[in-house]
Design a protein around this motif. Structure first.
Motif, PDB file in Angstrom:
ATOM      1  N   CYS A 248       0.832  -1.201   0.000  1.00 41.35           N
ATOM      2  CA  CYS A 248       0.000   0.000   0.000  1.00 41.35           C
ATOM      3  C   CYS A 248       0.868   1.252   0.000  1.00 41.35           C
ATOM      4  O   CYS A 248       1.956   1.275   0.581  1.00 41.35           O
ATOM      5  CB  CYS A 248      -0.903   0.025   1.231  1.00 41.35           C
ATOM      6  SG  CYS A 248      -2.164  -1.270   1.261  1.00 41.35           S
ATOM      7  N   SER A 249       0.354   2.304  -0.617  1.00 41.36           N
ATOM      8  CA  SER A 249       0.969   3.623  -0.556  1.00 41.36           C
ATOM      9  C   SER A 249      -0.084   4.614  -0.073  1.00 41.36           C
ATOM     10  O   SER A 249      -1.241   4.255   0.148  1.00 41.36           O
ATOM     11  CB  SER A 249       1.482   4.050  -1.929  1.00 41.36           C
ATOM     12  OG  SER A 249       0.400   4.456  -2.765  1.00 41.36           O
ATOM     13  N   ASP A 250       0.312   5.872   0.048  1.00 45.15           N
ATOM     14  CA  ASP A 250      -0.667   6.902   0.415  1.00 45.15           C
ATOM     15  C   ASP A 250      -1.262   7.556  -0.814  1.00 45.15           C
ATOM     16  O   ASP A 250      -1.958   8.567  -0.703  1.00 45.15           O
ATOM     17  CB  ASP A 250      -0.019   7.955   1.328  1.00 45.15           C
ATOM     18  CG  ASP A 250       0.803   8.973   0.562  1.00 45.15           C
ATOM     19  OD1 ASP A 250       1.393   8.591  -0.489  1.00 45.15           O
ATOM     20  OD2 ASP A 250       0.869  10.139   0.988  1.00 45.15           O
ATOM     21  N   GLY A 251      -0.997   6.990  -2.007  1.00 45.93           N
ATOM     22  CA  GLY A 251      -1.521   7.554  -3.244  1.00 45.93           C
ATOM     23  C   GLY A 251      -0.813   8.820  -3.678  1.00 45.93           C
ATOM     24  O   GLY A 251      -1.220   9.453  -4.638  1.00 45.93           O
ATOM     25  N   GLN A 252       0.250   9.197  -2.933  1.00 42.26           N
ATOM     26  CA  GLN A 252       0.946  10.462  -3.162  1.00 42.26           C
ATOM     27  C   GLN A 252      -0.018  11.639  -3.027  1.00 42.26           C
ATOM     28  O   GLN A 252       0.101  12.660  -3.713  1.00 42.26           O
ATOM     29  CB  GLN A 252       1.670  10.454  -4.511  1.00 42.26           C
ATOM     30  CG  GLN A 252       2.734   9.374  -4.582  1.00 42.26           C
ATOM     31  CD  GLN A 252       3.392   9.226  -5.930  1.00 42.26           C
ATOM     32  OE1 GLN A 252       3.247  10.068  -6.811  1.00 42.26           O
ATOM     33  NE2 GLN A 252       4.119   8.126  -6.110  1.00 42.26           N
ATOM     34  N   TYR A 253      -0.963  11.493  -2.093  1.00 41.03           N
ATOM     35  CA  TYR A 253      -2.007  12.494  -1.895  1.00 41.03           C
ATOM     36  C   TYR A 253      -1.465  13.833  -1.415  1.00 41.03           C
ATOM     37  O   TYR A 253      -2.125  14.858  -1.548  1.00 41.03           O
ATOM     38  CB  TYR A 253      -3.029  11.976  -0.880  1.00 41.03           C
ATOM     39  CG  TYR A 253      -4.067  11.027  -1.448  1.00 41.03           C
ATOM     40  CD1 TYR A 253      -4.000  10.547  -2.747  1.00 41.03           C
ATOM     41  CD2 TYR A 253      -5.139  10.601  -0.644  1.00 41.03           C
ATOM     42  CE1 TYR A 253      -4.953   9.672  -3.239  1.00 41.03           C
ATOM     43  CE2 TYR A 253      -6.101   9.740  -1.137  1.00 41.03           C
ATOM     44  CZ  TYR A 253      -6.006   9.275  -2.432  1.00 41.03           C
ATOM     45  OH  TYR A 253      -6.966   8.431  -2.914  1.00 41.03           O
ATOM     46  N   ARG A 254      -0.267  13.835  -0.822  1.00 39.89           N
ATOM     47  CA  ARG A 254       0.296  15.091  -0.323  1.00 39.89           C
ATOM     48  C   ARG A 254       1.088  15.840  -1.384  1.00 39.89           C
ATOM     49  O   ARG A 254       1.510  16.970  -1.164  1.00 39.89           O
ATOM     50  CB  ARG A 254       1.195  14.820   0.894  1.00 39.89           C
ATOM     51  CG  ARG A 254       0.414  14.560   2.165  1.00 39.89           C
ATOM     52  CD  ARG A 254       1.316  14.212   3.328  1.00 39.89           C
ATOM     53  NE  ARG A 254       0.612  14.371   4.594  1.00 39.89           N
ATOM     54  CZ  ARG A 254      -0.260  13.514   5.095  1.00 39.89           C
ATOM     55  NH1 ARG A 254      -0.523  12.404   4.414  1.00 39.89           N
ATOM     56  NH2 ARG A 254      -0.856  13.748   6.248  1.00 39.89           N
ATOM     57  N   ARG A 255       1.328  15.229  -2.510  1.00 44.87           N
ATOM     58  CA  ARG A 255       2.156  15.845  -3.548  1.00 44.87           C
ATOM     59  C   ARG A 255       1.298  16.602  -4.559  1.00 44.87           C
ATOM     60  O   ARG A 255       0.260  16.100  -4.988  1.00 44.87           O
ATOM     61  CB  ARG A 255       2.978  14.787  -4.280  1.00 44.87           C
ATOM     62  CG  ARG A 255       3.825  13.921  -3.372  1.00 44.87           C
ATOM     63  CD  ARG A 255       4.723  12.999  -4.178  1.00 44.87           C
ATOM     64  NE  ARG A 255       5.245  11.905  -3.361  1.00 44.87           N
ATOM     65  CZ  ARG A 255       6.109  11.000  -3.781  1.00 44.87           C
ATOM     66  NH1 ARG A 255       6.553  11.048  -5.029  1.00 44.87           N
ATOM     67  NH2 ARG A 255       6.537  10.033  -2.966  1.00 44.87           N
ATOM     68  N   SER A 256       1.782  17.765  -4.979  1.00 42.70           N
ATOM     69  CA  SER A 256       1.104  18.482  -6.060  1.00 42.70           C
ATOM     70  C   SER A 256       1.493  17.902  -7.413  1.00 42.70           C
ATOM     71  O   SER A 256       0.717  17.971  -8.374  1.00 42.70           O
ATOM     72  CB  SER A 256       1.430  19.972  -6.002  1.00 42.70           C
ATOM     73  OG  SER A 256       2.837  20.177  -5.998  1.00 42.70           O
ATOM     74  N   TYR A 257       2.686  17.343  -7.495  1.00 45.36           N
ATOM     75  CA  TYR A 257       3.123  16.564  -8.656  1.00 45.36           C
ATOM     76  C   TYR A 257       4.174  15.589  -8.154  1.00 45.36           C
ATOM     77  O   TYR A 257       4.687  15.738  -7.033  1.00 45.36           O
ATOM     78  CB  TYR A 257       3.657  17.453  -9.789  1.00 45.36           C
ATOM     79  CG  TYR A 257       4.789  18.369  -9.394  1.00 45.36           C
ATOM     80  CD1 TYR A 257       6.120  17.994  -9.574  1.00 45.36           C
ATOM     81  CD2 TYR A 257       4.543  19.621  -8.843  1.00 45.36           C
ATOM     82  CE1 TYR A 257       7.161  18.829  -9.206  1.00 45.36           C
ATOM     83  CE2 TYR A 257       5.575  20.468  -8.471  1.00 45.36           C
ATOM     84  CZ  TYR A 257       6.885  20.063  -8.653  1.00 45.36           C
ATOM     85  OH  TYR A 257       7.920  20.875  -8.282  1.00 45.36           O
ATOM     86  N   ALA A 309       4.306   8.104   4.720  1.00 45.93           N
ATOM     87  CA  ALA A 309       4.351   6.718   5.184  1.00 45.93           C
ATOM     88  C   ALA A 309       3.590   6.488   6.473  1.00 45.93           C
ATOM     89  O   ALA A 309       2.917   5.451   6.638  1.00 45.93           O
ATOM     90  CB  ALA A 309       5.807   6.295   5.364  1.00 45.93           C
ATOM     91  N   VAL A 310       3.676   7.433   7.414  1.00 47.38           N
ATOM     92  CA  VAL A 310       3.176   7.193   8.769  1.00 47.38           C
ATOM     93  C   VAL A 310       1.690   6.828   8.814  1.00 47.38           C
ATOM     94  O   VAL A 310       1.314   5.839   9.468  1.00 47.38           O
ATOM     95  CB  VAL A 310       3.489   8.398   9.675  1.00 47.38           C
ATOM     96  CG1 VAL A 310       2.717   8.312  10.988  1.00 47.38           C
ATOM     97  CG2 VAL A 310       4.984   8.456   9.949  1.00 47.38           C
ATOM     98  N   PRO A 311       0.783   7.569   8.157  1.00 52.42           N
ATOM     99  CA  PRO A 311      -0.632   7.196   8.288  1.00 52.42           C
ATOM    100  C   PRO A 311      -0.970   5.843   7.678  1.00 52.42           C
ATOM    101  O   PRO A 311      -1.876   5.153   8.149  1.00 52.42           O
ATOM    102  CB  PRO A 311      -1.374   8.333   7.571  1.00 52.42           C
ATOM    103  CG  PRO A 311      -0.362   8.978   6.706  1.00 52.42           C
ATOM    104  CD  PRO A 311       0.950   8.811   7.384  1.00 52.42           C
ATOM    105  N   VAL A 312      -0.241   5.436   6.651  1.00 57.75           N
ATOM    106  CA  VAL A 312      -0.501   4.123   6.050  1.00 57.75           C
ATOM    107  C   VAL A 312       0.000   3.027   6.978  1.00 57.75           C
ATOM    108  O   VAL A 312      -0.680   2.022   7.213  1.00 57.75           O
ATOM    109  CB  VAL A 312       0.167   4.005   4.667  1.00 57.75           C
ATOM    110  CG1 VAL A 312      -0.291   2.724   3.974  1.00 57.75           C
ATOM    111  CG2 VAL A 312      -0.165   5.205   3.801  1.00 57.75           C
TER     112      VAL A 312
END
Length: 556
Positions: A248-257, A309-312
């Protein structure tokens, strides 16, 4: 897509009504595409064993992706193997009438099982119910299992007497994993996945952001924005777990790109001021590119990806990965790569960035992350016949540029200290089909990339056109090749049998330990520019799991 409870309820209600018309006391089961129970109902007067039989019929139809009557030929022709496979999963595999795969528009969403009538009555009820609900009834002839040799997943636990209705319901919140639990999970990696950490159901981490998160990103700041992100990531982590993806990843939800995880937190990058022909050849949009005017000015302000990483890690008991841009990619993306001075500057920046990324990778490993792929989409124009010609025509010193990228990316391993189960991979994909692959790859260039490579895992695009495929035969045994057979650039769903035809020769050649099934890049390398909808993305991720199950079973 999977099977919603409301639709399972309608199917079971229709089957019950048809059973009543026949004067039969039935048990009816509906499962999702992974074989997990959504709903089971035992009519008054149904025999005690019928719920278990209905569940097995529904489960078999879902995980084998054929109506259960179509499995009879396999059972008769290879009874020993059929029996072995039939005992692997959470329920027995059965070959009889009365279990039907739920398929709509070519996509498997679950299975329906009926028990209590004669075999022909059970079968007719299934067919009539599915026909009325608009499901597909035509399936290719079953040719037998391909490689279903690994244990299937442990299924949902259902308690209580099988009388009345039960449902899977919503997944409960999962408590954070303690450090000992993460250590135990790490220690189990070799046994659960493979000796080479070759997890087989793969994706690249960049996923379509929910509309609510995009809205929050434009309207919230500070703690409120972080809370919104954490909530979105927790929801995503559970969704990925339900899809049975290996990590699993966090979907890169925090990144703008994609590259912003580094650009935003490392000083020394500057806006692109001149042409960057290799980046243009690789199809990378200018908004994702930065130059490095002086390698000596590169410095990280703190951790790069801990917040990802932490929330996942705290949400699901799954292996967690974080994809980072490689140092060679970051160093070369904004360079003309034309002169000796350009190449020297890229080398210097590459080594500086390798040190920064090395520290972050070691910290991620200490956090509990088990895998960090380093993405470098600049390799493909330097590895393909057409790409090398185009790069040379653009003034790029092709051999020197390739050598600089390889040197920078391998520098991550210099002095890297992590636990034994941790892996760093090399990802050659970005966001769909790669340019300049039509005439194939240059074998000498590919050999330069692979010779004595320290990377134990390689992610590549593996398209339908054989001429455009990476030469997997040049990859040494022991290196896991993650084959990007699911196209993130097109919302159209692939046909599973076509995927298997593409994968079979590689599995025959390399065996099943050194291969993974994956997308050919990220679904949203730029946060507000997704390549498809979240629903279309879900179907694509589901197809990875479907294809992988033919070779490794429901391994998670």
């Amino acid at each position: 897509m999977t099977l919603p409870y409301a639709e399972a309820r309608r199917l079971v209600d229709d089957a019950r009504a048809r059973g009543q018309e026949l004067g039969k006391a039935l048990s009816i089961a509906a499962v999702d595409y992974g074989g997990f129970i959504v709903l089971v109902e035992r009519m008054e007067g149904a025999r005690p064993m019928t719920p278990s039989i209905a569940i097995s019929k529904a489960y078999s139809a879902a995980v084998m992706q054929r109506p259960t009557y179509m499995l009879e030929g396999w059972r008769n022709s290879d009874p020993v193997f059929f029996t072995q496979v039939g005992r692997m999963g959470q329920h027995p595999i059965v070959a009889t009438k009365g279990g039907f795969t739920l398929k709509r528009d070519g996509v498997i969403v679950g299975g329906l099982g009926v028990s209590g009538g004669s075999p022909d009555e059970d079968q007719k009820i299934c067919e009539d119910v599915l026909r009325a609900a608009g499901f597909d009834l035509d399936f290719p002839e079953w040719a037998g299992a391909r490689r279903l040799v690994r244990p299937m997943a442990k299924g949902a636990i259902v308690s209580g007497a099988l009388t009345g209705s039960i449902s899977r319901g919503d997944d409960p919140p999962y408590p954070p994993l303690s450090a000992p639990a993460r250590t135990k999970a790490a220690n189990m990696t070799e046994a659960l996945m493979a000796d080479d950490f070759g997890y087989h159901i793969d994706h690249h981490g960049s996923l379509v952001r929910p509309a609510s998160l995009l809205a929050a990103s434009s309207s919230l700041t500070g703690a409120a924005l972080e809370t919104a992100r954490d909530e979105a990531v927790v929801t995503l982590a559970h969704a990925l777990r339900r899809l049975t993806l290996s990590a699993c990843s966090d979907g890169q939800y925090r990144r703008s790109y994609f590259e912003s995880v580094v650009h935003d937190q490392v000083a020394g990058f500057a806006p692109l001021a001149a042409s960057a022909p290799l980046t243009e050849l690789a199809g990378i949009s200018a908004e994702r590119v930065r130059a490095v005017p002086d390698a000596a000015l590169l410095a990280a302000s703190g951790r790069l990806a801990k917040a990802e990483a932490v929330p996942v890690l705290a949400t699901v008991d799954r292996n967690v990965f974080v994809t980072l841009p490689s140092p060679g990619y970051l160093a070369a993306a904004g360079s003309a790569l034309a002169s000796a001075a350009d190449i020297d500057a890229v080398r210097a920046a590459g080594h500086a960035l390798a040190a920064i990324l090395r520290a972050e990778i070691a910290a991620l490993a200490a956090d509990g992350v088990l895998f960090v792929p380093l993405e470098n989409p600049l390799y493909v124009p330097l590895l393909t016949v057409e790409g090398r010609a185009a790069a040379a025509a653009a003034g790029i010193d092709v051999p020197a540029a390739l050598a600089a990228l390889i040197e920078a990316d391998r520098a991550v391993f210099d002095g890297l200290e992590t636990h034994a189960e941790f892996r760093v991979g090399l990802d050659l994909t970005d966001a769909g089909p790669l340019p300049f692959t039509g005439s194939g790859y240059d074998a000498t260039a590919v050999a330069a990339l692979l010779d004595e490579t320290p990377f134990p895992r390689l992610s590549i695009d593996y398209p339908a056109d054989p001429a455009a495929r990476f030469p997997v035969s040049l990859v040494k045994p022991g290196i896991v090749v993650s084959l990007g057979v699911i196209d993130v650039a097109s919302p159209a769903a692939e046909v599973v049998d076509d995927l298997l035809d593409r994968l079979d020769p590689i599995l025959d050649e390399r065996g099943d330990a050194d291969v993974a099934v994956a997308t050919n890049g990220g679904f949203a390398q730029v946060a507000d520019q997704p390549l498809m909808t979240a629903t279309e993305q879900h179907v694509k991720l589901q197809l990875i799991e479907m294809a992988a199950r033919y070779y490794w079973g429901n391994e998670i």
